[in-house]
Write an enzyme that holds these catalytic residues in place. Sequence first.
Site, PDB file in Angstrom:
ATOM      1  N   ASP A   8      62.045  82.538 -70.992  1.00 59.11           N
ATOM      2  CA  ASP A   8      60.666  82.475 -71.457  1.00 59.11           C
ATOM      3  C   ASP A   8      60.573  83.462 -72.633  1.00 59.11           C
ATOM      4  OD1 ASP A   8      57.809  82.124 -71.439  1.00 59.11           O
ATOM      5  OD2 ASP A   8      57.684  84.063 -70.419  1.00 59.11           O
ATOM      6  N   ASP A  10      57.164  84.879 -74.316  1.00 56.91           N
ATOM      7  CA  ASP A  10      56.070  85.853 -74.231  1.00 56.91           C
ATOM      8  C   ASP A  10      56.185  86.680 -72.948  1.00 56.91           C
ATOM      9  OD1 ASP A  10      54.646  85.042 -76.606  1.00 56.91           O
ATOM     10  OD2 ASP A  10      54.004  83.257 -75.526  1.00 56.91           O
ATOM     11  N   GLY A  45      51.925  81.678 -69.266  1.00 63.59           N
ATOM     12  CA  GLY A  45      52.826  80.528 -69.125  1.00 63.59           C
ATOM     13  C   GLY A  45      52.143  79.190 -69.337  1.00 63.59           C
ATOM     14  N   VAL A  46      50.821  79.134 -69.169  1.00 65.89           N
ATOM     15  CA  VAL A  46      50.153  77.837 -69.330  1.00 65.89           C
ATOM     16  C   VAL A  46      49.744  77.664 -70.794  1.00 65.89           C
ATOM     17  CG1 VAL A  46      49.369  77.889 -66.938  1.00 65.89           C
ATOM     18  CG2 VAL A  46      47.790  78.566 -68.742  1.00 65.89           C
ATOM     19  N   ARG A  48      47.606  76.856 -74.344  1.00 60.12           N
ATOM     20  CA  ARG A  48      46.398  77.455 -74.934  1.00 60.12           C
ATOM     21  C   ARG A  48      45.143  76.778 -74.358  1.00 60.12           C
ATOM     22  NH1 ARG A  48      46.768  77.001 -81.174  1.00 60.12           N
ATOM     23  NH2 ARG A  48      48.843  77.763 -80.660  1.00 60.12           N
ATOM     24  N   LYS A 116      53.150  77.380 -78.915  1.00 59.03           N
ATOM     25  CA  LYS A 116      53.341  76.654 -80.182  1.00 59.03           C
ATOM     26  C   LYS A 116      53.697  77.641 -81.293  1.00 59.03           C
ATOM     27  CE  LYS A 116      50.587  72.582 -79.313  1.00 59.03           C
ATOM     28  NZ  LYS A 116      49.438  72.338 -78.481  1.00 59.03           N
ATOM     29  N   ASN A 117      53.604  78.918 -81.013  1.00 59.98           N
ATOM     30  CA  ASN A 117      53.947  79.951 -82.000  1.00 59.98           C
ATOM     31  C   ASN A 117      55.348  80.512 -81.781  1.00 59.98           C
ATOM     32  OD1 ASN A 117      51.317  80.165 -83.408  1.00 59.98           O
ATOM     33  ND2 ASN A 117      50.564  80.841 -81.408  1.00 59.98           N
ATOM     34  N   ASP A 169      58.412  85.810 -66.585  1.00 58.46           N
ATOM     35  CA  ASP A 169      57.537  86.918 -66.192  1.00 58.46           C
ATOM     36  C   ASP A 169      56.251  86.444 -65.516  1.00 58.46           C
ATOM     37  OD1 ASP A 169      56.344  85.831 -68.522  1.00 58.46           O
ATOM     38  OD2 ASP A 169      55.278  87.703 -68.872  1.00 58.46           O
TER      39      ASP A 169
HETATM   40  C1  BG6 Z   1      52.837  81.166 -73.167  1.00 54.40           C
HETATM   41  C2  BG6 Z   1      51.958  82.332 -72.826  1.00 54.40           C
HETATM   42  O1  BG6 Z   1      54.114  81.621 -73.481  1.00 54.40           O
HETATM   43  O2  BG6 Z   1      52.313  80.444 -74.282  1.00 54.40           O
HETATM   44  C3  BG6 Z   1      50.530  81.861 -72.614  1.00 54.40           C
HETATM   45  O3  BG6 Z   1      52.434  82.960 -71.660  1.00 54.40           O
HETATM   46  C4  BG6 Z   1      50.052  81.083 -73.823  1.00 54.40           C
HETATM   47  O4  BG6 Z   1      49.713  82.980 -72.352  1.00 54.40           O
HETATM   48  C5  BG6 Z   1      50.993  79.937 -74.102  1.00 54.40           C
HETATM   49  O5  BG6 Z   1      48.739  80.586 -73.611  1.00 54.40           O
HETATM   50  C6  BG6 Z   1      50.599  79.146 -75.329  1.00 54.40           C
HETATM   51  O6  BG6 Z   1      50.755  79.961 -76.463  1.00 54.40           O
HETATM   52  P1  BG6 Z   1      50.281  79.612 -77.913  1.00 54.40           P
HETATM   53  O7  BG6 Z   1      50.984  80.642 -78.763  1.00 54.40           O
HETATM   54  O8  BG6 Z   1      50.704  78.215 -78.209  1.00 54.40           O
HETATM   55  O9  BG6 Z   1      48.803  79.771 -77.932  1.00 54.40           O
HETATM   56 MG    MG Z   2      55.777  84.714 -70.255  1.00 51.42          MG
END
Ligand code: BG6
Ligand code: MG
Length: 216
Positions: A8, A10, A45-46, A48, A116-117, A169
Amino acid sequence: MWKAVIFDLDGVITDTAGHHFAAWREIAAGLGFDLSEEVNELLKGVSRRESLEIIAHQAGVSLEETEIQRLLETKNARYLELIAALSPADILPGVLPFLDYLDRNGIASAIGSSSKNARFILDRIGLTERFQAISDGTRICETKPHPEVFLLAAQELGIATKECLVVEDAAAGIEAGRRAGMRVLGVGKPEHLAGADAYVTNLSAANAGLLRTLFI
Ligand code: BG6
Ligand code: MG
């Protein structure tokens, strides 16, 4: 022995989890809701959109689609501001030595992230080239706890699921790893890692002995 470790991103590779929390707290405050650390655990983990749905549910508000889109854009813009200065200094302890260990032992490394980031973050911290597969929120239909993101990483590596170890995590990610038929190493506080096959407080404690113990 393991043929691949799927990480994972983040909260495992870099501590962006705190920046997600800060940005969501601002959105929640705008809905009159004080986002606690406890509720924030449910967001990890879920996707946005699912995160916003959880916050709206907890706040007891129902949102129109246009408002949902506006809040998702606001949250991501704020989050991108918060992570703009990310650098290799933000790689969490133990990550680089663990990646080096995997390389030395011919074990592939991959990313399995709902974000997505993810690619932007990996570029900022200088780790994009360290992973042989990057499975992320731009490439999947279902996010964790659905196993798709980990199954896609394994498929891209061409490695059987039972030979892939997931490092996570968050509860949603641990469940996703298990549903993918993989064993899961939890990283962080034990109270957040129920269901993991083993856990460490950070990856400095991930060593050959632990990996052998986890491998059936
Ligand atoms: C996960 C994070 O890795 O990515 C979540 O744990 C987050 O908290 C999810 O909502 C989506 O992330 P992003 O960067 O696409 O907004
Ligand atoms: Mg995580």
